[in-house]
Design an enzyme around this catalytic site. Structure first.
Site: not given
Ligand code: SAM
Length: 368
Positions: A34
């Protein structure tokens, strides 16, 4: 993000920008690191203290989890859930190599229960259109959740980042800021972000793609095919244009306000194209469309196509936004109830969203 550091240099890893880290070929990104600016804002809203037990949703690269872990030490505990198992493994390796105590768990965070006790804080780094009951139940009384919310059902663009506090059988917002994140997905989606119904007009000349208009909204699927065709034809005509003065366009809440518009006989559409992003209303027969667009210069203007009915509906909402004092985000509140529909009081919008109801209201800034 060692690959990005090698490819683009270390400075780009620390620049104030989101970095896509996973994009299936031809598809929309499914993971990113992000933008640090919004990460910092969300961590501040989370009011982390040493000793806190924290649940993060979306481990991604593990970067945000490392920051959370630093802020809750000594004595704290961080669990981070990630849908994509290989990302989870990579994040887990990176976190242990960096000496951060974070449990990275593979799962769909919408449904899972993680850890025996309740968490003091929950932070979601993917956007939701409702708060899953599982999150509410895993949060201790008076604990905080910070999450991006898609307040407009039609499309991905109208998002706000909301800090909620658990209060009795619901959540009440204690802060609302701008921000947008990729969707939280379900394990059953096969990892893809489901594209809402879209009507678009574009051309590709010399390999360059020009998106003139791109309307997105679930209401489009409920229109007859002939009405959608008429809407497509309308997009090729020259619109009537007028400027909409907003107080400080960059901070204008007009677009999220319109995302909650009373659509009357029309359907709500979000727009993204070369002309800018916005919200609008189309009539169900496809003979009228009116949009408020925030251009690249961030000025708002209204574009109307075809019959007048849609512009009358949108004008009513703009008048209401003005009459209610053009509420700034600091005046917005979003409350969530799980067990029963809250009574709707004048000036409030109650949104029914799967497992919960969200009540959106704003204090009257006109009197200030
Ligand atoms: C914007 S990224 C996260 C950024 C992360 N916090 C970082 O510091 O790099 C969003 C993440 O949410 C995960 N995601 C999406 N749906 C999800 C779910 N239902 N449960 C867990 N993770 C999920 C995606 O695979 C993705 O890696």
């Amino acid at each position: 993000m060692p690959e990005i550091a090698v490819r683009d240099g270390l400075a780009s890893v620390y620049a104030n920008q989101a970095l896509v880290t996973r994009a299936p070929q031809g598809g929309r990104p499914t993971s990113s690191s992000s933008q640090p600016g919004i990460m910092a804002e969300m961590l501040e809203r989370l009011e982390l203290r040493p000793g806190h037990r924290v649940l993060e949703i979306g481990a991604g690269t593990g970067y945000n989890a490392a920051l959370v872990s630093t802020l809750v030490m000594p004595g704290g505990r961080v669990t981070s859930v990630e849908l994509q198992w290989d990302l989870a493994e990579k994040a887990s390796r990176a976190l242990s190599a960096g000496g951060f105590a974070v449990d990275v768990v593979v799962g769909d965070a919408q449904h899972g229960r993680y850890g025996g006790d309740q968490f003091d804080r929950i932070i979601a780094t993917a956007s939701v259109d409702h708060i899953p009951r599982a999150w509410f139940e895993q949060l201790r009384p008076e604990g905080l959740i910070v999450t991006p919310i898609r307040i407009a059902a039609p499309g991905p663009w109208q998002q706000l980042v909301v800090a909620f506090q658990k209060a009795g059988q619901g959540l009440r917002s204690v802060g609302v800021v701008w921000g947008g994140f990729m969707y939280l997905r379900s394990a059953g989606d096969g990892g893809a972000e489901v594209q809402p119904p879209t009507v678009s007009v574009s051309e590709v000349i010399d390999g360059r793609h020009h998106m003139f208009a791109n309307l997105v909204g679930h209401g489009l699927a409920r229109m007859r095919p002939a009405a959608r065709r008429r809407l497509t034809e309308l997009l090729l005509t020259r619109p009537r244009t007028r400027p909409i003065p907003t107080s400080g366009p960059a901070n204008s809440t007009l677009l999220p306000f319109l995302a909650l518009a009373n659509q009357g006989a029309g359907v709500l559409v979000a727009h993204a194209g070369d002309a800018g992003r916005g919200m609008g209303i189309a009539t169900r027969d496809g003979r009228g469309l009116s949009l408020v667009l925030a251009g690249k210069d961030r000025r708002c203007r209204m574009l109307s196509f075809g019959e007048e009915e849609a512009s009358a509906l949108l004008n009513d909402e703009i008048t209401r936004w003005r009459a209610e004092g053009r509420p700034s985000l600091a005046d917005w509140s979003i409350d969530v109830s799980f067990d029963r529909r809250p009574p709707s009081r004048q000036g409030e919008r109650v949104l029914e969203r799967g497992q919960c109801w969200m009540t959106v209201a704003w204090s009257d800034t006109a009197s200030k």
